[in-house]
Design a protein around this motif. Structure first.
Motif, PDB file in Angstrom:
ATOM      1  N   TYR A   1     -12.803  -2.033  12.431  1.00  0.00           N
ATOM      2  CA  TYR A   1     -13.289  -0.808  11.655  1.00  0.00           C
ATOM      3  C   TYR A   1     -14.977  -0.739  11.735  1.00  0.00           C
ATOM      4  O   TYR A   1     -15.461   0.327  12.123  1.00  0.00           O
ATOM      5  CB  TYR A   1     -13.210  -1.080  10.156  1.00  0.00           C
TER       6      TYR A   1
ATOM      7  N   PHE B   1      -7.659   7.230   4.461  1.00  0.00           N
ATOM      8  CA  PHE B   1      -7.542   6.789   5.845  1.00  0.00           C
ATOM      9  C   PHE B   1      -6.537   7.419   6.575  1.00  0.00           C
ATOM     10  O   PHE B   1      -6.389   7.234   7.728  1.00  0.00           O
ATOM     11  CB  PHE B   1      -7.405   5.218   5.832  1.00  0.00           C
TER      12      PHE B   1
ATOM     13  N   HIS C   1      -9.051  -9.420  12.092  1.00  0.00           N
ATOM     14  CA  HIS C   1     -10.058  -8.205  11.671  1.00  0.00           C
ATOM     15  C   HIS C   1     -11.171  -8.885  12.604  1.00  0.00           C
ATOM     16  O   HIS C   1     -11.699  -9.867  12.205  1.00  0.00           O
ATOM     17  CB  HIS C   1     -10.042  -8.336  10.344  1.00  0.00           C
TER      18      HIS C   1
ATOM     19  N   HIS D   1       1.036  -9.200   4.594  1.00  0.00           N
ATOM     20  CA  HIS D   1       0.104  -8.304   4.653  1.00  0.00           C
ATOM     21  C   HIS D   1      -0.674  -8.504   3.115  1.00  0.00           C
ATOM     22  O   HIS D   1      -0.447  -7.731   2.248  1.00  0.00           O
ATOM     23  CB  HIS D   1       0.460  -7.205   4.945  1.00  0.00           C
ATOM     24  N   PHE D   2      -1.397  -9.605   3.059  1.00  0.00           N
ATOM     25  CA  PHE D   2      -2.359  -9.687   1.594  1.00  0.00           C
ATOM     26  C   PHE D   2      -1.691  -9.983   0.464  1.00  0.00           C
ATOM     27  O   PHE D   2      -2.277 -10.501  -0.464  1.00  0.00           O
ATOM     28  CB  PHE D   2      -3.020  -8.698   1.476  1.00  0.00           C
TER      29      PHE D   2
ATOM     30  N   ASN E   1      -1.433 -10.888   8.586  1.00  0.00           N
ATOM     31  CA  ASN E   1      -2.655  -9.652   8.817  1.00  0.00           C
ATOM     32  C   ASN E   1      -3.851 -10.245   8.438  1.00  0.00           C
ATOM     33  O   ASN E   1      -3.867 -10.878   7.244  1.00  0.00           O
ATOM     34  CB  ASN E   1      -2.247  -8.621   8.020  1.00  0.00           C
ATOM     35  N   GLU E   2      -4.781 -10.382   9.014  1.00  0.00           N
ATOM     36  CA  GLU E   2      -6.134 -10.623   8.809  1.00  0.00           C
ATOM     37  C   GLU E   2      -6.364 -12.048   7.971  1.00  0.00           C
ATOM     38  O   GLU E   2      -6.787 -11.903   6.875  1.00  0.00           O
ATOM     39  CB  GLU E   2      -6.864  -9.461   7.928  1.00  0.00           C
TER      40      GLU E   2
ATOM     41  N   TRP F   1      -4.781   3.308  11.825  1.00  0.00           N
ATOM     42  CA  TRP F   1      -4.862   2.931  10.288  1.00  0.00           C
ATOM     43  C   TRP F   1      -5.339   4.222   9.650  1.00  0.00           C
ATOM     44  O   TRP F   1      -6.480   4.470   9.822  1.00  0.00           O
ATOM     45  CB  TRP F   1      -5.507   1.866   9.730  1.00  0.00           C
TER      46      TRP F   1
ATOM     47  N   GLU G   1      -5.059  -2.211  14.247  1.00  0.00           N
ATOM     48  CA  GLU G   1      -5.394  -0.989  13.084  1.00  0.00           C
ATOM     49  C   GLU G   1      -6.653  -0.612  13.525  1.00  0.00           C
ATOM     50  O   GLU G   1      -7.538  -1.279  14.210  1.00  0.00           O
ATOM     51  CB  GLU G   1      -5.705  -1.838  11.845  1.00  0.00           C
TER      52      GLU G   1
ATOM     53  N   GLU H   1      -5.699   1.579  -1.422  1.00  0.00           N
ATOM     54  CA  GLU H   1      -6.768   0.953  -0.472  1.00  0.00           C
ATOM     55  C   GLU H   1      -7.321  -0.370  -1.430  1.00  0.00           C
ATOM     56  O   GLU H   1      -8.428  -0.526  -1.674  1.00  0.00           O
ATOM     57  CB  GLU H   1      -7.738   1.946  -0.112  1.00  0.00           C
ATOM     58  N   TRP H   2      -6.310  -1.361  -1.794  1.00  0.00           N
ATOM     59  CA  TRP H   2      -6.764  -2.719  -2.559  1.00  0.00           C
ATOM     60  C   TRP H   2      -7.625  -2.442  -3.690  1.00  0.00           C
ATOM     61  O   TRP H   2      -7.359  -1.499  -4.373  1.00  0.00           O
ATOM     62  CB  TRP H   2      -7.229  -3.642  -1.339  1.00  0.00           C
TER      63      TRP H   2
ATOM     64  N   GLN I   1       0.848  -1.218   0.160  1.00  0.00           N
ATOM     65  CA  GLN I   1      -0.111   0.081  -0.020  1.00  0.00           C
ATOM     66  C   GLN I   1       0.872   1.288   0.157  1.00  0.00           C
ATOM     67  O   GLN I   1       0.358   2.219  -0.489  1.00  0.00           O
ATOM     68  CB  GLN I   1      -1.064   0.052   1.052  1.00  0.00           C
TER      69      GLN I   1
ATOM     70  N   ASN J   1      -7.633  -5.764  14.746  1.00  0.00           N
ATOM     71  CA  ASN J   1      -7.975  -4.716  13.604  1.00  0.00           C
ATOM     72  C   ASN J   1      -9.497  -4.386  13.661  1.00  0.00           C
ATOM     73  O   ASN J   1     -10.250  -5.579  13.438  1.00  0.00           O
ATOM     74  CB  ASN J   1      -7.870  -5.331  12.171  1.00  0.00           C
TER      75      ASN J   1
HETATM   76  C1  BGC Z   1      -6.282  -3.991   6.073  1.00  0.00           C
HETATM   77  C2  BGC Z   1      -5.756  -2.704   5.462  1.00  0.00           C
HETATM   78  C3  BGC Z   1      -6.703  -1.581   4.839  1.00  0.00           C
HETATM   79  C4  BGC Z   1      -7.732  -1.363   5.948  1.00  0.00           C
HETATM   80  C5  BGC Z   1      -8.883  -0.376   5.621  1.00  0.00           C
HETATM   81  C6  BGC Z   1      -7.494  -3.566   6.881  1.00  0.00           C
HETATM   82  O1  BGC Z   1      -8.480  -4.790   6.592  1.00  0.00           O
HETATM   83  O2  BGC Z   1      -5.488  -4.584   6.825  1.00  0.00           O
HETATM   84  O3  BGC Z   1      -4.662  -3.178   4.740  1.00  0.00           O
HETATM   85  O4  BGC Z   1      -6.037  -0.770   4.180  1.00  0.00           O
HETATM   86  O5  BGC Z   1      -8.196  -2.446   6.422  1.00  0.00           O
HETATM   87  O6  BGC Z   1      -9.579  -0.759   4.543  1.00  0.00           O
END
Ligand code: BGC
Length: 460
Positions: free
Chosen positions: A281, A396, A220, A119-120, A163-164, A378, A340, A385-386, A23, A279
């Motif tokens: 959100y 972010f 996550h 990480h992904f 990661n996740e 984060w 995160e 952003e993927w 990223q 993590n």
């Molecule tokens: C991921 C990050 C991503 C972030 C915001 C997380 O699930 O680890 O790589 O940028 O979410 O969407």
């Protein structure tokens, strides 16, 4: 009447931000995401990650300066497997030297590095062999981890293996939004199992090299609710909770990965955690959906009320942090880092309120005696952003970053967060500077002062 208060965080608490290699680095041309971007139709407006934040060009130094000026005392970043092992079995010392420099640069600025090993992204050569659906990937990952830890371990205490894992497995193998874009439940479960074994192998590899290293992974977690009370919906909620939030974590304590119609013994994964990473959100609404058998009859949507995030990301509900911290600490019995937490918010309209509400929730968990050791925001600078690419809604960063000009601009939240990091505390004075008065009053309503009730004299 105003009351001043201070939510003091424990001594030694880690404050900082988190980033991930693909990223921010730019120019990663040898991994699965690069191929995915090139194929077109997968990322917002067919974008590619391009230069990202140009960290591979050396801009991590200026970004670490920014973080240090804002009193961060930690930073989480990831190393890119496809750079370190560009062909199977061939390791690139120059790539390792760049990561060694990042670690030294963080230490020189008084920041504790937390290094994520996956990480992904995967190297293309690994994907050609089936990636994480292939059981042999576990050993290949462990071999890569050994090389990294032998090269960088002297200056790293905190390692984050993966990661996740459930995001990687579900986005790539069930929802088709990440490479390899498959929609196959069996494949998703296989990937989850191999990632669990991969985490365990990485844990044992790291501890064999450095018994004092502290190793965990970043999980996550989603807050979940049902649209209305009904047994079928609760069943759906329990299924998502069990598969997405819980199974992987529980396997660490039980040595068994329990997925629907599938139980796998993973004894090597038992007790492979020194800390757990959270993590966090969003909150989602989960309901039973009779017409989606391939998705286990589930539908996951953003709740109608509350603060909606952009696209279909769910509801922004910072208070959910407390429950997730509680469950993870109780289940693992280990200390926790928030690895995160953040919000997509280009105009910084929500971020300060989000930060205050999130940290109030973390502090509440600490007051309940859950061992939270740090909070990593984060993210430091806007980045790739993927699947959302550089979609302007998905910003972010504490710093805005224009990927074309590489210009960074601090958002107002950056200074507020810096104030919190410097004080190791969230005080009412800081909160008053961060958010408007009506929001303050809504968060901390207090008790209206009522006249004392006087009892009638007792009759004798
Ligand atoms: C991921 C990050 C991503 C972030 C915001 C997380 O699930 O680890 O790589 O940028 O979410 O969407």
């Amino acid at each position: 009447m105003t009351v001043d208060f201070t939510m003091q965080f424990p001594a030694g608490f880690l404050w900082g931000a988190a980033t991930a290699a693909h990223q921010v680095e730019g120019g990663n041309t040898n991994n699965t995401w690069y191929a995915w971007e090139q194929a077109g139709g997968r990322v917002y407006q067919n974008q590619t990650h391009g230069l990202a934040c140009d960290w591979w060009g050396g801009r991590y130094l200026e970004d670490f300066d920014r973080a240090a000026e804002l009193h961060h005392n930690a930073h989480r970043f990831s190393v890119e497997w496809s750079r370190i092992e560009p062909e199977e079995g061939r390791f690139d010392d120059r790539a390792l030297a760049v990561y060694a420099d990042m670690i030294a640069a963080l230490r020189a600025r008084g920041m504790e590095p937390m290094v994520t090993l996956h990480h992904f992204t995967d190297p293309l050569w690994l994907a050609e062999q089936g990636g994480w659906t292939n059981a042999q990937t576990v050993d290949r990952f462990a071999r890569f981890v050994r090389v990294v830890v032998e090269a960088l371990g002297a200056d790293v205490r905190l390692w984050c293996t993966i990661n996740e894992p459930m995001v990687y497995a579900s986005q790539g193998y069930l929802l088709g939004r990440f490479p390899p874009g498959r929609r196959n439940l069996g494949a998703m479960f296989r990937v989850a199992e191999h990632m669990l074994r991969g985490h365990a192998a990485a844990y044992h590899t790291i501890k064999a090299i450095d018994p004092d290293a502290e190793v965990g992974f970043a999980k996550h977690q989603l807050s979940l609710k049902t649209p209305f009370p009904h047994a079928l919906h609760y069943g759906a909620l329990r299924l998502v909770r069990s598969v997405f939030n819980r199974a992987f974590v529980e396997a660490i304590t039980t040595g068994e990965l329990r997925l629907p119609r599938r139980r796998v013994r993973v004894p090597e994964a038992r007790d492979t955690l020194d800390w757990i990473g959270l993590n966090y959100y969003y909150r989602f609404q989960v309901s039973f959906h009779p017409f989606s058998p391939r998705q286990l009859f589930l539908r996951q949507t953003a709740p109608r009320d509350g603060i909606r995030g952009p696209g279909d990301v769910g509801e922004i509900w910072p208070e959910g942090l407390f429950e997730q911290i509680k469950w993870l600490c109780q289940t693992t019995g280990k200390p926790l880092y928030v690895t995160e937490n953040g919000v997509p918010d280009p105009d910084d309209a929500l971020r300060r309120l989000h930060l205050v509400r999130s940290l109030r929730s973390v502090w509440k968990a600490i007051m309940h005696n859950y061992p939270v050791r740090g909070y990593l925001y984060w993210t430091l600078v806007d980045n790739f952003e993927w699947a959302e690419g550089y979609d302007p809604r998905f910003r972010f960063g504490l710093f805005a970053c224009d990927p074309d000009t590489q210009e960074r601009t601090p958002r107002p939240s950056a200074a507020i967060y810096g104030e919190i990091c410097a004080a190791n505390a969230l005080s009412s004075a800081t909160i008053r500077r961060a958010i408007p008065e009506d929001e303050f009053d809504a968060l901390f309503p207090g008790v209206p002062v009522r006249p004392q009730v006087t009892l009638p004299p007792r009759s004798t």
